[in-house]
Design an enzyme around this catalytic site. Structure first.
Site, PDB file in Angstrom:
ATOM      1  CE  LYS A 245      -3.897  -1.861   2.667  1.00 16.14           C
ATOM      2  NZ  LYS A 245      -4.955  -1.583   1.687  1.00 16.14           N
ATOM      3  NE  ARG A 319     -11.351  -8.997  -2.253  1.00 17.95           N
ATOM      4  CZ  ARG A 319     -11.597  -7.981  -3.080  1.00 17.95           C
ATOM      5  NH1 ARG A 319     -11.942  -8.226  -4.325  1.00 17.95           N
ATOM      6  NH2 ARG A 319     -11.490  -6.741  -2.660  1.00 17.95           N
TER       7      ARG A 319
HETATM    8  N1  BES Z   1      -8.324  -3.664   4.358  1.00 15.02           N
HETATM    9  C1  BES Z   1      -8.494  -3.194   3.039  1.00 15.02           C
HETATM   10  C2  BES Z   1      -9.797  -2.438   2.837  1.00 15.02           C
HETATM   11  C3  BES Z   1      -9.966  -1.150   3.625  1.00 15.02           C
HETATM   12  C4  BES Z   1      -9.732   0.056   3.023  1.00 15.02           C
HETATM   13  C5  BES Z   1     -10.407  -1.157   4.928  1.00 15.02           C
HETATM   14  C6  BES Z   1      -9.909   1.224   3.718  1.00 15.02           C
HETATM   15  C7  BES Z   1     -10.588   0.016   5.634  1.00 15.02           C
HETATM   16  C8  BES Z   1     -10.337   1.211   5.024  1.00 15.02           C
HETATM   17  C9  BES Z   1      -8.473  -4.348   2.040  1.00 15.02           C
HETATM   18  O1  BES Z   1      -7.684  -5.432   2.419  1.00 15.02           O
HETATM   19  C10 BES Z   1      -7.896  -3.812   0.766  1.00 15.02           C
HETATM   20  O2  BES Z   1      -6.760  -3.490   0.763  1.00 15.02           O
HETATM   21  N2  BES Z   1      -8.719  -3.752  -0.284  1.00 15.02           N
HETATM   22  C11 BES Z   1      -8.299  -3.258  -1.535  1.00 15.02           C
HETATM   23  C12 BES Z   1      -8.789  -4.219  -2.593  1.00 15.02           C
HETATM   24  C13 BES Z   1      -8.194  -3.995  -3.953  1.00 15.02           C
HETATM   25  C14 BES Z   1      -6.738  -4.335  -3.940  1.00 15.02           C
HETATM   26  C15 BES Z   1      -8.918  -4.849  -4.954  1.00 15.02           C
HETATM   27  C16 BES Z   1      -8.892  -1.871  -1.747  1.00 15.02           C
HETATM   28  O3  BES Z   1     -10.031  -1.639  -1.327  1.00 15.02           O
HETATM   29  O4  BES Z   1      -8.193  -1.018  -2.277  1.00 15.02           O
HETATM   30 MN    MN Z   2      -5.674  -5.287   1.782  1.00 16.39          MN
END
Ligand code: BES
Ligand code: MN
Ligand code: ZN
Length: 464
Positions: A245, A319
């Site tokens: 990230k 997921r």
């Molecule tokens: N934990 C995150 C989602 C999240 C984002 C939770 C903001 C709380 C606040 C999840 O694991 C994630 O990183 N999701 C990605 C998915 C993408 C890579 C398809 C996202 O939402 O960017």
């Molecule tokens: Mn994630």
């Protein structure tokens, strides 16, 4: 902070205390000249020559439902915690049941980031308010109503404590330990590597800490009754993995176990009040890290039920972890229904904001129950489509499924459809995407900015 219930002093009744007195009238007219109108749910402390007086806007009596009473209690605490008042007596013209709801609101708002993380607390952080006496005509009835509510409130505080805990404090083994300490709850810890939970293992394999599937049990009903299952995402820290990230705000990902915390809190509440239901709580625990052992984009992994998944993006880890937890729960725990909670997608936050969580289910009856409980508890949901139109987005060239898509599209729906593959059609199932609601971006009546404990009150009500 202590909350007591007592009869009003001497011959004065709660009604008389709440009735507009000459003093209150005088205050109100003075405020009116300054064009202040007390709005419903507003709390206004005023320092008079007789000491502190507090005006509370309760709005229309007919509209005074439990949720409103709790918000008033929460606002009361927020306004007064730091005002210099040490002991507050609250005498409103309310029934004992309503008085207990006000007290519950006070309790819910009276949580903050534990001061144990500081050497010395800041001066302006001190809460002076140490004791609140709720005055009403039948304090013993109010006290017993509050006892039940308070046990749920404590569980909400527990969930918030877990969410706020830093990633180096709440590591996967520390999370497991915290779940093992819940009074009245039996805990079984499953090693994903030995049990064939390969997707959960794939998420956690880059970490120095082993992943785990935690299975918590509360038995409050007949042994033969199938349990309801709650499944939570318990990523103690989400770096994104190899698909790392951006640095900015990555620290918030210490809260990526908000779903697991809500599951744990709900079990704590059910056990504390000996709820006559059978419930299993399952939390998929892992730390999503970057290392030489971490999963790679393109890896294909066989999940618990046998379906294979191509990991397109290691940051869509929730997921993967949940898929194994759902498949395991469906197959091994024979649940009557499954409700899962997860801080799953940034997309749901964009779709619904911070005030409602996304609800995905094909079961209309379960949807109705969840939506109603959400309204009653101020943990609101919004139903989103669990439809097949986007299924091409998660088809893989090499495996049964891929975990996400690079194309523009509704990732929160893709994620929900992905999860659906791991629950058989004959088990009623609902998925709550709480990425937006698990932490509040601004102060609200029942929680200040920060973790909300979202889901505990909602699920406690649904299962009750
Ligand atoms: N934990 C995150 C989602 C999240 C984002 C939770 C903001 C709380 C606040 C999840 O694991 C994630 O990183 N999701 C990605 C998915 C993408 C890579 C398809 C996202 O939402 O960017
Ligand atoms: Mn994630
Ligand atoms: Zn995540």
């Amino acid at each position: 902070m202590k909350i007591r219930f007592a009869l009003p002093p001497g011959p004065v009744s709660a009604r008389a205390l709440a009735a507009p007195s000459a003093e209150a009238e005088a205050l109100l007219s003075r405020l009116d000249q300054n064009s202040f109108k007390p709005e419903p749910e507003e709390v206004l402390p005023i320092l008079t020559d007789k000491g502190w007086r507090v005006l509370v806007g309760i709005g229309e009596r007919a509209a005074l439902d439990d949720a409103t009473l709790r918000r008033i209690g929460g606002n009361l605490f927020a306004e007064l915690a730091q005002a210099g008042i040490v002991h507050l007596a609250v005498g409103l013209d309310l029934s004992p049941e309503q008085t207990a709801q006000i007290a519950y609101g006070i309790q819910l708002r009276a949580w903050r980031t534990p001061l144990k993380y500081r050497k010395t607390p800041d001066e302006d952080e001190v809460w002076h308010l140490a004791e609140i006496t709720m005055l009403c005509d039948a304090p013993e009835i109010a006290r017993s109503c509050f006892a039940r509510l308070e046990s749920v409130g404590k569980a909400v505080h527990f969930a918030r404590d877990l969410v706020v805990a830093p990633g180096n404090v709440l590591t996967p083994p520390a999370f497991v330990e915290a779940l093992g300490d819940i009074p009245g709850i039996e805990l079984e810890v499953i090693d994903p590597r030995k049990a064939g939970l390969n997707l959960l293992q794939a998420v956690g394999q880059g970490s120095a800490y082993k992943p785990a599937l935690a299975v918590m049990r509360w038995r409050g009903a007949d042994k033969k009754d199938k349990p309801a299952a709650l499944v939570g995402k318990g990523i103690t820290f989400d770096t994104g993995g190899i698909d790392i990230k951006p640095a900015k705000y990555m620290e918030l990902m210490k809260g990526d176990m908000g779903g697991g915390a809500a599951v744990a809190g709900t079990l704590m509440a059910l056990a504390a009040r000996k709820a006559p239901v059978n419930v299993v709580g399952v939390v998929a625990i892992a730390e999503n890290m970057v290392s030489g052992r971490a999963s790679r984009p393109g890896d294909v992994v066989k999940g618990y039920g046998g379906l294979t998944v191509e990991i397109i993006d290691t940051d869509a880890e929730g997921r993967l972890a949940l898929a194994d937890a759902l498949a395991y729960t469906s197959k091994e725990l024979k649940p009557s229904k499954i409700i899962d909670l997860a801080t799953l997608t940034g997309a749901v936050e964009i779709a619904l904001g911070y005030l409602r969580a996304g609800l995905f289910t094909t079961d209309d009856a379960l949807a109705a129950r969840l939506l109603a409980a959400g309204e009653a508890e101020d943990e609101k949901l919004w139903r989103l489509p669990l439809v097949d139109v986007y299924d091409d987005a998660i088809k893989s060239e090499i495996a049964d499924l891929k975990n996400c898509s690079w194309e523009r599209g509704p990732d929160h729906i893709h994620a929900a459809r992905f999860l659906q593959h791991f629950v058989p059609d004959d088990i009623p199932w609902a998925h709550l995407d709480i990425a937006g609601t698990s932490e509040a971006m601004e102060d609200g009546p029942l929680a200040a900015e920060g973790p909300t404990g979202f889901g505990v009150r909602l699920l406690d009500r649904v299962l009750a």
